[in-house]
Write an enzyme that holds these catalytic residues in place. Sequence first.
Site, short mmCIF file in Angstrom:
data_model
loop_
_atom_site.label_atom_id
_atom_site.label_comp_id
_atom_site.label_asym_id
_atom_site.label_seq_id
_atom_site.Cartn_x
_atom_site.Cartn_y
_atom_site.Cartn_z
N ARG A 108 18.36 34.07 -4.14
CA ARG A 108 18.66 33.82 -2.72
C ARG A 108 20.14 34.10 -2.49
O ARG A 108 20.99 33.53 -3.16
CB ARG A 108 18.44 32.33 -2.38
CG ARG A 108 17.03 31.92 -2.35
CD ARG A 108 16.84 30.65 -1.55
NE ARG A 108 17.79 29.57 -1.81
CZ ARG A 108 17.78 28.43 -1.17
NH1 ARG A 108 16.89 28.22 -0.20
NH2 ARG A 108 18.63 27.48 -1.46
N THR A 112 23.07 34.08 3.50
CA THR A 112 21.98 34.42 4.44
C THR A 112 20.67 33.72 4.10
O THR A 112 19.77 33.67 4.93
CB THR A 112 21.72 35.94 4.42
OG1 THR A 112 21.24 36.29 3.11
CG2 THR A 112 22.98 36.73 4.73
N ASP A 204 18.69 22.19 -7.81
CA ASP A 204 18.47 23.61 -8.08
C ASP A 204 17.61 23.74 -9.34
O ASP A 204 18.06 23.45 -10.45
CB ASP A 204 19.83 24.31 -8.28
CG ASP A 204 19.67 25.82 -8.34
OD1 ASP A 204 20.27 26.50 -7.50
OD2 ASP A 204 18.91 26.30 -9.21
N ASP A 207 18.92 26.04 -12.25
CA ASP A 207 20.05 25.44 -12.97
C ASP A 207 19.59 24.28 -13.84
O ASP A 207 20.10 24.08 -14.94
CB ASP A 207 21.11 24.95 -11.97
CG ASP A 207 21.91 26.09 -11.38
OD1 ASP A 207 21.89 27.20 -11.98
OD2 ASP A 207 22.53 25.90 -10.32
O1 LIG Z 1 12.17 29.49 -0.46
P1 LIG Z 1 13.54 30.01 -0.73
O2 LIG Z 1 14.55 29.55 0.29
O3 LIG Z 1 13.55 31.49 -0.90
O4 LIG Z 1 14.06 29.33 -2.06
C1 LIG Z 1 13.31 29.22 -3.21
C2 LIG Z 1 13.87 30.07 -4.29
O5 LIG Z 1 15.15 29.56 -4.70
C3 LIG Z 1 15.14 29.37 -6.10
O6 LIG Z 1 15.55 30.49 -6.78
P2 LIG Z 1 17.07 30.98 -6.83
O7 LIG Z 1 17.35 31.94 -5.73
O8 LIG Z 1 17.97 29.80 -6.94
O9 LIG Z 1 17.09 31.84 -8.16
P3 LIG Z 1 16.99 31.35 -9.67
O10 LIG Z 1 15.53 31.04 -9.94
O11 LIG Z 1 17.43 32.54 -10.43
O12 LIG Z 1 17.87 30.15 -9.85
C4 LIG Z 1 13.69 29.05 -6.39
O13 LIG Z 1 13.35 29.21 -7.74
C5 LIG Z 1 12.98 30.00 -5.48
O14 LIG Z 1 12.79 31.30 -6.03
O1 LIG Z 2 16.04 22.79 -3.22
C1 LIG Z 2 16.02 23.96 -3.66
C2 LIG Z 2 15.90 25.08 -2.81
C3 LIG Z 2 15.87 26.31 -3.36
N1 LIG Z 2 15.95 26.46 -4.70
C4 LIG Z 2 16.05 25.40 -5.51
O2 LIG Z 2 16.13 25.55 -6.74
N2 LIG Z 2 16.09 24.17 -4.98
MG LIG Z 3 18.44 28.68 -8.52
#
Ligand SMILES: O=P(O)(O)OC[C@H]1O[C@H](OP(=O)(O)OP(=O)(O)O)[C@H](O)[C@@H]1O
Ligand SMILES: O=c1cc[nH]c(=O)[nH]1
Ligand SMILES: [Mg+2]
Length: 213
Positions: A108, A112, A204, A207
């Site tokens: 994400r 944005t 998160d 993380d």
């Molecule tokens: O519904 P959304 O608003 O799109 O958010 C959800 C997304 O955010 C997180 O990923 P992130 O972008 O943090 O990537 P990561 O898994 O690499 O930490 C999560 O694992 C989803 O993929």
């Molecule tokens: O709460 C949230 C939203 C998006 N992605 C995450 O990992 N946690």
């Molecule tokens: Mg993430």
Amino acid sequence: MSINHDTLHIVDHPLVQHKLTLMRVKTASTSSFRRLLHELSTLMAYEVTRDMPVHMVQIETPLETMQAPMIDGKKLVLVSILRAGGGILEGVLDVVPGARVGHIGLYRDPKTLQAVEYYFKMPSEVAERDVILVDPMLATGNSVVAAVDRVKSLGPRSIKFLCLLAAPEGVQLLQKAHPDVHIYTAALDRELNEHGYILPGLGDAGDRIFGTK
Ligand SMILES: O=P(O)(O)OC[C@H]1O[C@H](OP(=O)(O)OP(=O)(O)O)[C@H](O)[C@@H]1O
Ligand SMILES: O=c1cc[nH]c(=O)[nH]1
Ligand SMILES: [Mg+2]
């Protein structure tokens, strides 16, 4: 717009709810968070595969011949949204080891909140197969909508989405963009904060799984 509860399945089994509570606690260690996610995914796999087709095969028990049901795991394609989807993928593969696996790398954009794709690798045969997309978090819904858009272009028979936590905003976006996609989640939380994080949520997911940040 409201939520269509016909295509939103909240897995309210006490074991699932108990483990989710432990994961939400902010002091949970990386190792226990990862272990709980794995256990939870295995339990949720039962619900998401409940209507998997079975075919009858003839087997010999020690006493006689019988027709018995079997699934064809190879007909199922699990698609993990990187990074955090990997935690769910492993748990589901424990119970459907023959499934094919695809990966979509999405992150994400923090400003944005749009999903940015950096990787896409699918098994060669997705057409006419059943797909289960996995990612622990459904927040704005931008990531899963982008993932469904990509997977749909390959012509699967069906797509389901398995997550751990969903926000109403994300459920609505996915249901509007793809009303045919059933959503399986352990909880529907209250709302998103101004940074797109789920409240009360669990923070998160990526993380916490990998100990980054
Ligand atoms: O519904 P959304 O608003 O799109 O958010 C959800 C997304 O955010 C997180 O990923 P992130 O972008 O943090 O990537 P990561 O898994 O690499 O930490 C999560 O694992 C989803 O993929
Ligand atoms: O709460 C949230 C939203 C998006 N992605 C995450 O990992 N946690
Ligand atoms: Mg993430």
